[in-house]
Design a protein around this motif. Sequence first.
Motif, mmCIF file in Angstrom:
data_model
loop_
_atom_site.group_PDB
_atom_site.id
_atom_site.type_symbol
_atom_site.label_atom_id
_atom_site.label_comp_id
_atom_site.label_asym_id
_atom_site.label_seq_id
_atom_site.Cartn_x
_atom_site.Cartn_y
_atom_site.Cartn_z
ATOM 1 N N ALA A 87 -12.199 9.332 -6.434
ATOM 2 C CA ALA A 87 -12.690 8.365 -7.424
ATOM 3 C C ALA A 87 -11.642 7.286 -7.682
ATOM 4 O O ALA A 87 -11.961 6.093 -7.742
ATOM 5 N N LEU A 88 -10.382 7.688 -7.818
ATOM 6 C CA LEU A 88 -9.314 6.728 -8.078
ATOM 7 C C LEU A 88 -9.040 5.859 -6.855
ATOM 8 O O LEU A 88 -8.749 4.660 -6.992
ATOM 9 N N SER A 89 -9.158 6.431 -5.669
ATOM 10 C CA SER A 89 -9.011 5.647 -4.446
ATOM 11 C C SER A 89 -10.108 4.601 -4.357
ATOM 12 O O SER A 89 -9.870 3.455 -3.962
ATOM 13 N N GLY A 90 -11.311 4.985 -4.721
ATOM 14 C CA GLY A 90 -12.431 4.036 -4.745
ATOM 15 C C GLY A 90 -12.206 2.932 -5.751
ATOM 16 O O GLY A 90 -12.542 1.766 -5.495
ATOM 17 N N GLU A 96 1.112 6.412 1.300
ATOM 18 C CA GLU A 96 0.331 7.641 1.437
ATOM 19 C C GLU A 96 -0.965 7.592 0.626
ATOM 20 O O GLU A 96 -2.017 8.038 1.105
ATOM 21 N N ALA A 97 -0.913 7.054 -0.566
ATOM 22 C CA ALA A 97 -2.103 7.022 -1.421
ATOM 23 C C ALA A 97 -3.142 6.035 -0.905
ATOM 24 O O ALA A 97 -4.345 6.306 -0.974
ATOM 25 N N LEU A 98 -2.678 4.899 -0.380
ATOM 26 C CA LEU A 98 -3.597 3.819 -0.019
ATOM 27 C C LEU A 98 -3.851 3.708 1.483
ATOM 28 O O LEU A 98 -4.660 2.878 1.904
ATOM 29 N N HIS A 99 -3.140 4.506 2.268
ATOM 30 C CA HIS A 99 -3.305 4.482 3.728
ATOM 31 C C HIS A 99 -3.091 3.082 4.288
ATOM 32 O O HIS A 99 -3.928 2.543 5.022
ATOM 33 N N VAL A 100 -1.953 2.508 3.914
ATOM 34 C CA VAL A 100 -1.549 1.195 4.425
ATOM 35 C C VAL A 100 -0.137 1.321 4.986
ATOM 36 O O VAL A 100 0.551 2.307 4.734
#
Length: 164
Positions: free
Chosen positions: A9-12, A52-56
């Motif tokens: 949900a937070l990633s979205g 890691e959290a955002l996959h960038v």
Amino acid sequence: MSQPDLFEALSGYAESWGLLFARWGLPRTAGRIWGWLYVCEPPEQSAQELVEALHVSKASVSTNTRLLESMGLVERVGLRGARASHYRLKPGGLEGMLRQRIAGAVEARALTEQGLDALESEGEGRTKRLEEKLDFYRFMEHELEELLRHWQEHRAQRKREGRG
């Protein structure tokens, strides 16, 4: 909500900010970082944690955190015992962003006045568009200053009420 569901949900949420930034003509990753920093725990994140959290990529985090710093929205901080710099939302960043918009309107008004001065002897036909532009930027400058004043009053009232 389970941890994986919360993370999704937070990633979205962060991704939605990325899409909005892109519509505004800004880098999507900058929006994702900004959105993430509003909801992550802890509120200070290292570049690696953002990767890691955002996959960038780390390079993208570096570029976009610098952009967010220059916009006054994010600040780099050192944490005791940590070698890497961390990033967090800059306190007062939203107000700072509004102040930047005011400064931009002031600069645009001054440039428009410069154009009018250059065309002073050319008559009304060539100045009409610039006069409309000048009126617009004077209006923007005034309204943005009023908006800032109202925001500051609103924040002060919320603090008096213990809600800000």
